[in-house]
Design a protein around this motif. Structure first.
Motif, PDB file in Angstrom:
ATOM      1  N   GLY A   1     -15.983   2.577   0.212  1.00  0.00           N
ATOM      2  CA  GLY A   1     -15.644   3.489   1.302  1.00  0.00           C
ATOM      3  C   GLY A   1     -14.374   4.279   1.050  1.00  0.00           C
ATOM      4  N   ARG A   2     -13.959   4.985   2.080  1.00  0.00           N
ATOM      5  CA  ARG A   2     -12.730   5.783   2.014  1.00  0.00           C
ATOM      6  C   ARG A   2     -11.535   4.881   2.270  1.00  0.00           C
ATOM      7  N   SER A   3     -10.387   5.272   1.708  1.00  0.00           N
ATOM      8  CA  SER A   3      -9.174   4.515   1.984  1.00  0.00           C
ATOM      9  C   SER A   3      -7.972   5.451   2.011  1.00  0.00           C
ATOM     10  N   LYS A   4      -6.938   4.992   2.676  1.00  0.00           N
ATOM     11  CA  LYS A   4      -5.676   5.717   2.736  1.00  0.00           C
ATOM     12  C   LYS A   4      -4.564   4.685   2.639  1.00  0.00           C
ATOM     13  N   ILE A   5      -3.541   5.003   1.858  1.00  0.00           N
ATOM     14  CA  ILE A   5      -2.432   4.084   1.632  1.00  0.00           C
ATOM     15  C   ILE A   5      -1.186   4.610   2.333  1.00  0.00           C
ATOM     16  N   TYR A   6      -0.526   3.712   3.068  1.00  0.00           N
ATOM     17  CA  TYR A   6       0.674   4.049   3.816  1.00  0.00           C
ATOM     18  C   TYR A   6       1.835   3.204   3.314  1.00  0.00           C
ATOM     19  N   PRO A   7       2.878   3.809   2.759  1.00  0.00           N
ATOM     20  CA  PRO A   7       4.051   3.033   2.323  1.00  0.00           C
ATOM     21  C   PRO A   7       4.829   2.513   3.529  1.00  0.00           C
ATOM     22  N   CYS A   8       5.431   1.340   3.371  1.00  0.00           N
ATOM     23  CA  CYS A   8       6.219   0.728   4.435  1.00  0.00           C
ATOM     24  C   CYS A   8       7.557   0.269   3.854  1.00  0.00           C
ATOM     25  N   PRO A   9       8.615   0.258   4.667  1.00  0.00           N
ATOM     26  CA  PRO A   9       9.929  -0.139   4.160  1.00  0.00           C
ATOM     27  C   PRO A   9      10.095  -1.638   3.921  1.00  0.00           C
ATOM     28  N   GLY A  10       9.198  -2.462   4.456  1.00  0.00           N
ATOM     29  CA  GLY A  10       9.319  -3.902   4.260  1.00  0.00           C
ATOM     30  C   GLY A  10       8.100  -4.644   4.775  1.00  0.00           C
ATOM     31  N   ARG A  11       8.128  -5.966   4.581  1.00  0.00           N
ATOM     32  CA  ARG A  11       6.996  -6.797   4.974  1.00  0.00           C
ATOM     33  C   ARG A  11       6.719  -6.728   6.470  1.00  0.00           C
ATOM     34  N   GLN A  12       7.769  -6.833   7.267  1.00  0.00           N
ATOM     35  CA  GLN A  12       7.574  -6.849   8.711  1.00  0.00           C
ATOM     36  C   GLN A  12       6.909  -5.564   9.199  1.00  0.00           C
ATOM     37  N   SER A  13       7.352  -4.423   8.706  1.00  0.00           N
ATOM     38  CA  SER A  13       6.746  -3.164   9.147  1.00  0.00           C
ATOM     39  C   SER A  13       5.307  -3.052   8.665  1.00  0.00           C
ATOM     40  N   ALA A  14       5.000  -3.572   7.470  1.00  0.00           N
ATOM     41  CA  ALA A  14       3.623  -3.556   6.970  1.00  0.00           C
ATOM     42  C   ALA A  14       2.723  -4.417   7.848  1.00  0.00           C
ATOM     43  N   GLU A  15       3.210  -5.603   8.237  1.00  0.00           N
ATOM     44  CA  GLU A  15       2.423  -6.490   9.092  1.00  0.00           C
ATOM     45  C   GLU A  15       2.229  -5.891  10.490  1.00  0.00           C
TER      46      GLU A  15
END
Length: 53
Positions: free
Chosen positions: A21-35
């Motif tokens: 399928g389609r995907s999009k990647i979003y960078p995050c400044p740290g683990r907490q923001s990614a979660e």
């Protein structure tokens, strides 16, 4: 939804339609923001599947 890190950089990949399928990647400044980001996208969606690492 995947959360990945190389030990310094964190990113969340949102994927629709399975492996092909389609995907999009979003960078995050740290683990907490990614979660937080991944959790917000998954909230209330019963069609998500959890994949063990």
């Amino acid at each position: 939804m995947y959360i990945r890190t190389d030990g310094e950089l964190w990113e969340v990949e949102a994927r629709a339609g399975g492996g092909d399928g389609r995907s999009k990647i979003y960078p995050c400044p740290g683990r907490q923001s990614a979660e937080i980001l991944a959790g917000a996208w998954m909230a209330g969606q019963s069609r998500w599947q959890v994949v063990a690492p």
